[in-house]
Every structure is written in structure tokens, then in C-alpha cells.
Design an enzyme around this catalytic site. Structure first.
Site, PDB file in Angstrom:
ATOM      1  N   SER A   1       0.738  -1.259  -0.024  1.00  0.00           N
ATOM      2  CA  SER A   1      -0.181  -0.036   0.217  1.00  0.00           C
ATOM      3  C   SER A   1       0.770   1.275   0.059  1.00  0.00           C
ATOM      4  O   SER A   1       1.908   1.255   0.666  1.00  0.00           O
ATOM      5  CB  SER A   1      -0.793   0.076   1.072  1.00  0.00           C
ATOM      6  OG  SER A   1      -1.626   1.070   1.267  1.00  0.00           O
TER       7      SER A   1
ATOM      8  N   LYS B   1      -3.429   2.386  -2.289  1.00  0.00           N
ATOM      9  CA  LYS B   1      -3.116   3.573  -1.397  1.00  0.00           C
ATOM     10  C   LYS B   1      -4.046   3.386  -0.126  1.00  0.00           C
ATOM     11  O   LYS B   1      -5.259   3.070  -0.352  1.00  0.00           O
ATOM     12  CB  LYS B   1      -3.809   4.941  -2.006  1.00  0.00           C
ATOM     13  CG  LYS B   1      -2.453   5.594  -2.516  1.00  0.00           C
ATOM     14  CD  LYS B   1      -3.303   6.818  -3.266  1.00  0.00           C
ATOM     15  CE  LYS B   1      -2.234   7.833  -3.993  1.00  0.00           C
ATOM     16  NZ  LYS B   1      -0.946   8.244  -3.467  1.00  0.00           N
ATOM     17  N   GLY B   2      -3.626   3.833   0.819  1.00  0.00           N
ATOM     18  CA  GLY B   2      -4.458   3.998   2.204  1.00  0.00           C
ATOM     19  C   GLY B   2      -5.502   4.749   2.161  1.00  0.00           C
ATOM     20  O   GLY B   2      -5.250   6.038   1.487  1.00  0.00           O
TER      21      GLY B   2
ATOM     22  N   GLY C   1       1.288  10.976   5.080  1.00  0.00           N
ATOM     23  CA  GLY C   1       0.251  11.427   5.889  1.00  0.00           C
ATOM     24  C   GLY C   1      -1.200  10.947   5.099  1.00  0.00           C
ATOM     25  O   GLY C   1      -2.055  11.940   5.178  1.00  0.00           O
ATOM     26  N   LEU C   2      -1.112   9.899   4.346  1.00  0.00           N
ATOM     27  CA  LEU C   2      -2.158   8.983   4.005  1.00  0.00           C
ATOM     28  C   LEU C   2      -3.105  10.238   2.886  1.00  0.00           C
ATOM     29  O   LEU C   2      -4.252  10.139   2.823  1.00  0.00           O
ATOM     30  CB  LEU C   2      -3.358   9.042   5.050  1.00  0.00           C
ATOM     31  CG  LEU C   2      -2.702   7.960   5.841  1.00  0.00           C
ATOM     32  CD1 LEU C   2      -3.778   7.449   7.128  1.00  0.00           C
ATOM     33  CD2 LEU C   2      -2.583   6.553   5.081  1.00  0.00           C
TER      34      LEU C   2
ATOM     35  N   ASN D   1      -4.923  -0.812   8.033  1.00  0.00           N
ATOM     36  CA  ASN D   1      -3.434  -0.277   8.566  1.00  0.00           C
ATOM     37  C   ASN D   1      -3.746   0.285   9.938  1.00  0.00           C
ATOM     38  O   ASN D   1      -4.399   1.390  10.283  1.00  0.00           O
ATOM     39  CB  ASN D   1      -3.183   1.088   7.402  1.00  0.00           C
ATOM     40  CG  ASN D   1      -2.036   1.799   7.979  1.00  0.00           C
ATOM     41  OD1 ASN D   1      -1.366   1.385   9.203  1.00  0.00           O
ATOM     42  ND2 ASN D   1      -1.883   2.735   7.302  1.00  0.00           N
TER      43      ASN D   1
ATOM     44  N   CYS E   1      -1.946   3.746  12.324  1.00  0.00           N
ATOM     45  CA  CYS E   1      -2.288   5.021  12.591  1.00  0.00           C
ATOM     46  C   CYS E   1      -2.585   5.357  14.212  1.00  0.00           C
ATOM     47  O   CYS E   1      -2.943   4.631  14.912  1.00  0.00           O
ATOM     48  CB  CYS E   1      -3.732   5.105  11.898  1.00  0.00           C
ATOM     49  SG  CYS E   1      -3.817   4.815  10.051  1.00  0.00           S
TER      50      CYS E   1
ATOM     51  N   GLY F   1       7.156  -2.993  -1.932  1.00  0.00           N
ATOM     52  CA  GLY F   1       7.084  -1.467  -1.695  1.00  0.00           C
ATOM     53  C   GLY F   1       7.786  -0.428  -2.456  1.00  0.00           C
ATOM     54  O   GLY F   1       7.572  -0.473  -3.353  1.00  0.00           O
TER      55      GLY F   1
END
Ligand SMILES: Cc1cc2nc3c(=O)[nH]c(=O)nc-3n(C[C@H](O)[C@H](O)[C@H](O)COP(=O)(O)O)c2cc1C
Length: 309
Positions: free
Chosen positions: A27, A51-52, A78-79, A133, A136, A271
């Protein structure tokens, strides 16, 4: 006859999560898959993890967000993402036409947000599973990561499990005292599989400006620098839980991937290496096939956990 590389990642789940081969993308390093589909045949991969994704769209952390370091990279993205509604509207219909299963990585600040994300994605065509995830910060618990504590990690897992019939993979953070305790807690709370590791907390300082190099001071270290540490964690977690384990951390080639598989991983995620060469995941797959053929291995299952026997 060619070797059998297929793997079932959610044997406890009614829907199951069958991959044609064990090579996945990690991700945040492969976008939504669509960005890479023009560069190579991504349908050959075992699975793509997007992606997150958060409930609302996010712009991410202040720049700079990516700094190179010895044998790795420190990021604090930062997502940044389009939010779950846009994902369901724009991305899932594209994925529904693909052969390669797409797993959606979800991130929240409260247990309720994770639950809402799981509800929003349940039954959406094109979404084959969820990766949770838990690196966080839990805003209601002073900002410590959900995944740092077995009880918090189990609470998130149970909420997602209850809200969705999709296969649930919980992605563990290495930034905790005892990752095997967290792995056991999430498996007991209903995770179909665990993936590990996320990036290691790290920082870089620019000595000319005398300031942290990243806009948000600290970030997460990934790349070859973390591989041996991630490998040890995968080895220990695979010995501790009864659910499939997905290995991740510094995998750059088939040799690295095979180490994770022999440590007990049923699948691997590529990754940061995709940043250097976007085709790395496909090269890893071809390399695993070549190794198996040369060694007369008929099924991937013959070598999963070989180093633990
Ligand atoms: C730029 C970047 C963005 C990432 N974004 C996410 C994310 O949104 N969600 C997540 O679970 N992991 C995220 N990760 C962590 C990776 O998926 C992976 O766990 C980590 O980078 C270790 O693997 P690697 O050494 O092969 O890169 C991100 C990593 C990088 C480098």
C-alpha cells in the site's frame, strides 16, 4: 507441467482470497494500480493493495514528505488519498474488470471510522478484500498507534470483522514492544491474515538548516535497510499465529521474497522498490518461478516456512 504458485490467503473466510501467485504490491507504493497498468501487465501479479484510504479525502502532510537515506527512504506522506466515496465511484468499477484482485487498505483515527470504512466497502464489486492499517494514531487514546497495543488492535479488527464479510488482512506496525502479541490478538479477533511490516519510525536532520528534513519531523523508514529486521518479525509471527502471514519490508528481488516465504510468509508485498523500478514486482514473480523450476519445486507450499522446519 508448470509449478503451482497459487495461495489462499483467507482460508477461514467464506469468500476466500485466492491469489494466482504470492506477489503483491504494498500500500502507498503502487497508487491505485491504474498508474502502473501502462508500464507492464499488472494482471500477472498476485494482488494489488491500493493506497491507504480514509473516510474523507486527505491532502497529506506538509512537504517535504520523502527523504532518501542509506539503503532506504523515510516518508511522511500522511495518507494523501481521494477518500472512500471517490474510490467506490471511480476506482472500484475499473478494478471489477481486472483479473488481479485488488485489496483496499483502510486507515482511521477512531474505531468508528474503521467500522464505517468497512461498511462502505462491503459488497463493492472490484474490492476483493480489506487491509487494515493499524499504524495510525488512535486520537481517543492520546495518539498512540492502534497497532502498538494488542487490545486496541483487537478492537479495530473486531469492528472491521463485524462490519464486512470481505477477507480482512490486518497490517501490523513494527513500532511496538511485542509484535507477536499484537498478531495473536488480531488473529483471535477475526483477522483472516496478517501482513507485516509497515515502516519503522525514523527521522533525518538537515545539518545545514539544522532542522528535521521532513515537514512532519518524523516519518517511516522503508527499503532494503529494514529487510533483515522485518524478516525476523515475519519468522516470529508466522510461528505464533495460525492464519496466513504476508511478508513485507525491503523486498527488492526474488531472493528477498524467497527469504520471507521460507521464514513463513504465504505471500509477499513489494513496496519502495517499485519507486526505483516500477516493474520490480513482476521481476520478483519471474525470479520466484525460475528458482522453483531450477530446484524442482512443484508447489509454493513446499517452501513456505522451510526455514522454520
Ligand atoms: C511512500 C509510502 C507510502 C506508504 N503508504 C502506506 C499506506 O498508505 N498504508 C500502509 O499501510 N502502508 C503504507 N506504506 C508502507 C508500505 O506499504 C510498506 O509496508 C513499507 O514501505 C515497507 O515495505 P518496503 O520496505 O518494501 O517499502 C507506505 C510506504 C511508502 C514508502
Amino acid at each position: 507441467m508448470s509449478a503451482d504458485l497459487s495461495i489462499e490467503l483467507a482460508p477461514r473466510n467464506r469468500r476466500g482470497l485466492r491469489l494466482a501467485n504470492p506477489v503483491m504490491t504494498a500500500s502507498g507504493t503502487f497508487g491505485y494500480g491504474t498508474e502502473y497498468s501502462e508500464l507492464f501487465d499488472i494482471q500477472k501479479l498476485g494482488s494489488i493493495v491500493c493506497k491507504g484510504t480514509t473516510l474523507e479525502p486527505r491532502e497529506g502532510n506538509p512537504q517535504p514528505r520523502l527523504v532518501e537515506t542509506a539503503c532506504g527512504v523515510v516518508n511522511s506522506i500522511g495518507l494523501q488519498n481521494i477518500g472512500v466515496k471517490a474510490l467506490v465511484r471511480e476506482k472500484a468499477p475499473v478494478w471489477a474488470k481486472w483479473r488481479v484482485p485488488v485489496i483496499v487498505n483502510i486507515a482511521g483515527e477512531t474505531v468508528g471510522e474503521y467500522r464505517q470504512l468497512a461498511e462502505a466497502l462491503n459488497g463493492v464489486k472490484g474490492v476483493a478484500g480489506l487491509e487494515v492499517n493499524i499504524s495510525c494514531p488512535n486520537v481517543k487514546a492520546g495518539g498512540a498507534a492502534f497497532g502498538a497495543d494488542p487490545a486496541c488492535a483487537a478492537e479495530v479488527t473486531a469492528a472491521v470483522r463485524a462490519a464486512s464479510s470481505l477477507p480482512v488482512i490486518v497490517k501490523l506496525t513494527p513500532n511496538t514492544g511485542d509484535i507477536t502479541a499484537v498478531a495473536r490478538a488480531v488473529a483471535d479477533a477475526g483477522a483472516d491474515a496478517v501482513s507485516l511490516v509497515n515502516s519503522y519510525k525514523a527521522m533525518v536532520i538537515d545539518i545545514k538548516t539544522r532542522r528535521p528534513s521532513l515537514g512532519s519531523v518524523t516519518g517511516g523508514l522503508s527499503g532494503p535497510a529494514i529487510k533483515p529486521i522485518a524478516l525476523a518479525m515475519v519468522y516470529e509471527v508466522a510461528s505464533a499465529v495460525g492464519v496466513p502471514v504476508i511478508g513485507c519490508g525491503g523486498i527488492s528481488n526474488a531472493h528477498d521474497a524467497l527469504e520471507f516465504i521460507m521464514a513463513g510468509a504465504s505471500a509477499v508485498q513489494v513496496g519502495s522498490a517499485s519507486f526505483l523500478n516500477p516493474r520490480t514486482s513482476l521481476d520478483v514473480l519471474v525470479g520466484i518461478e525460475t528458482f522453483m523450476e531450477a530446484d524442482g519445486i512443484k508447489s509454493l507450499k513446499e517452501i513456505i516456512g522451510a526455514a522454520r522446519k
